[in-house]
Design a protein around this motif. Sequence first.
Motif, PDB file in Angstrom:
ATOM      1  N   ASN A 105      -8.428  10.311  -2.846  1.00  0.00           N
ATOM      2  CA  ASN A 105      -9.166   9.378  -2.162  1.00  0.00           C
ATOM      3  C   ASN A 105      -9.842   8.384  -3.289  1.00  0.00           C
ATOM      4  O   ASN A 105      -9.995   7.252  -3.053  1.00  0.00           O
ATOM      5  N   GLU A 108      -7.294   5.913  -4.403  1.00  0.00           N
ATOM      6  CA  GLU A 108      -7.115   4.918  -3.529  1.00  0.00           C
ATOM      7  C   GLU A 108      -8.066   3.896  -3.394  1.00  0.00           C
ATOM      8  O   GLU A 108      -7.819   2.693  -3.432  1.00  0.00           O
ATOM      9  N   GLU A 109      -9.381   4.226  -3.710  1.00  0.00           N
ATOM     10  CA  GLU A 109     -10.626   3.414  -3.820  1.00  0.00           C
ATOM     11  C   GLU A 109     -10.374   2.386  -5.400  1.00  0.00           C
ATOM     12  O   GLU A 109     -10.543   1.198  -5.210  1.00  0.00           O
ATOM     13  N   LEU A 111      -7.565   1.517  -6.744  1.00  0.00           N
ATOM     14  CA  LEU A 111      -6.296   0.645  -6.409  1.00  0.00           C
ATOM     15  C   LEU A 111      -6.951  -0.528  -5.466  1.00  0.00           C
ATOM     16  O   LEU A 111      -6.658  -1.773  -5.743  1.00  0.00           O
ATOM     17  N   VAL A 112      -7.717  -0.211  -4.276  1.00  0.00           N
ATOM     18  CA  VAL A 112      -8.355  -0.950  -3.635  1.00  0.00           C
ATOM     19  C   VAL A 112      -9.361  -2.153  -4.560  1.00  0.00           C
ATOM     20  O   VAL A 112      -9.030  -3.348  -4.568  1.00  0.00           O
ATOM     21  N   ILE A 113     -10.021  -1.664  -5.301  1.00  0.00           N
ATOM     22  CA  ILE A 113     -10.892  -2.103  -6.150  1.00  0.00           C
ATOM     23  C   ILE A 113     -10.225  -3.144  -7.028  1.00  0.00           C
ATOM     24  O   ILE A 113     -10.502  -4.295  -7.663  1.00  0.00           O
ATOM     25  N   GLU A 114      -9.143  -2.678  -7.830  1.00  0.00           N
ATOM     26  CA  GLU A 114      -8.259  -3.246  -8.730  1.00  0.00           C
ATOM     27  C   GLU A 114      -7.594  -4.524  -8.077  1.00  0.00           C
ATOM     28  O   GLU A 114      -7.662  -5.688  -8.712  1.00  0.00           O
ATOM     29  N   ASP A 115      -7.213  -4.231  -6.660  1.00  0.00           N
ATOM     30  CA  ASP A 115      -6.608  -5.430  -6.053  1.00  0.00           C
ATOM     31  C   ASP A 115      -7.588  -6.685  -5.900  1.00  0.00           C
ATOM     32  O   ASP A 115      -7.329  -7.850  -6.103  1.00  0.00           O
ATOM     33  N   GLU A 116      -8.899  -6.085  -5.534  1.00  0.00           N
ATOM     34  CA  GLU A 116      -9.675  -7.021  -5.322  1.00  0.00           C
ATOM     35  C   GLU A 116     -10.247  -7.936  -6.512  1.00  0.00           C
ATOM     36  O   GLU A 116     -10.485  -8.992  -6.537  1.00  0.00           O
ATOM     37  N   ASP A 119      -7.542 -10.598  -7.366  1.00  0.00           N
ATOM     38  CA  ASP A 119      -7.660 -11.468  -6.526  1.00  0.00           C
ATOM     39  C   ASP A 119      -9.023 -12.517  -6.704  1.00  0.00           C
ATOM     40  O   ASP A 119      -9.055 -13.537  -7.023  1.00  0.00           O
TER      41      ASP A 119
END
Length: 219
Positions: A105, A108-109, A111-116, A119
């Motif tokens: 988990n 995954e978090e 990876l999401v923060i990295e994408d944000e 951006d």
Amino acid sequence: MPSRQISPQSFDEILTELGDDPAIPDPHGIRKSGSPKTQPKVQVPSQIPSVADLKKIGILIAVVVGLIGLGIVLFTAYGSSQASEESNLAMTQNQISELKKELANVREEILVIEDELYDAIDLLEVSIHSLNHNKPSITTKPKPQTIPFEAELRRWRYLGLSQIGSSQRAFFHNGKGTVMLEKGSLALGDWRLSQLDKELAILTHSQGKSFTLKPAKTE
């Protein structure tokens, strides 16, 4: 006396009743001895155990019993330890499984923060590029150049004027003493007394700059 016939059986019974009388012959060995019957001998052990031997036997028995008890305790403890280890192993495996889930988990978090973050960095780069492209040109005004003796002349105090015929003279105090100047004459450097009046005295520079001195008000 008439003779009596005694059978051998009766004779033997008589001998038996008479007992062990040595005067009466016992050719057939039928006489029963009056002596008491001998009891069968009981075999007694040749060596009777002493008190020390009994103590040794008791200690040996106690040691054997203790070893048996210790074996039972160790076996019970081993069984309990084995069960406890199995329980701890199962608990540890459950904890490891939970940690794996939490790590998944968290990954995954991340990876999401990295994408944000990527951006946001892209947006910042676009904004910086836009600012650099549309940056307004700022023209800085040059600071006014200080003319020599200007600051010193501004500290002068205008005292008044006097007029003799067509000639006008102004009086100033320069901080050290009184200075008299005729209208149109040089004060300091290229500063000239260009205009004179009761209420003011105007000093002008050759570069076109000028300033006014007014008389100080007295109470």
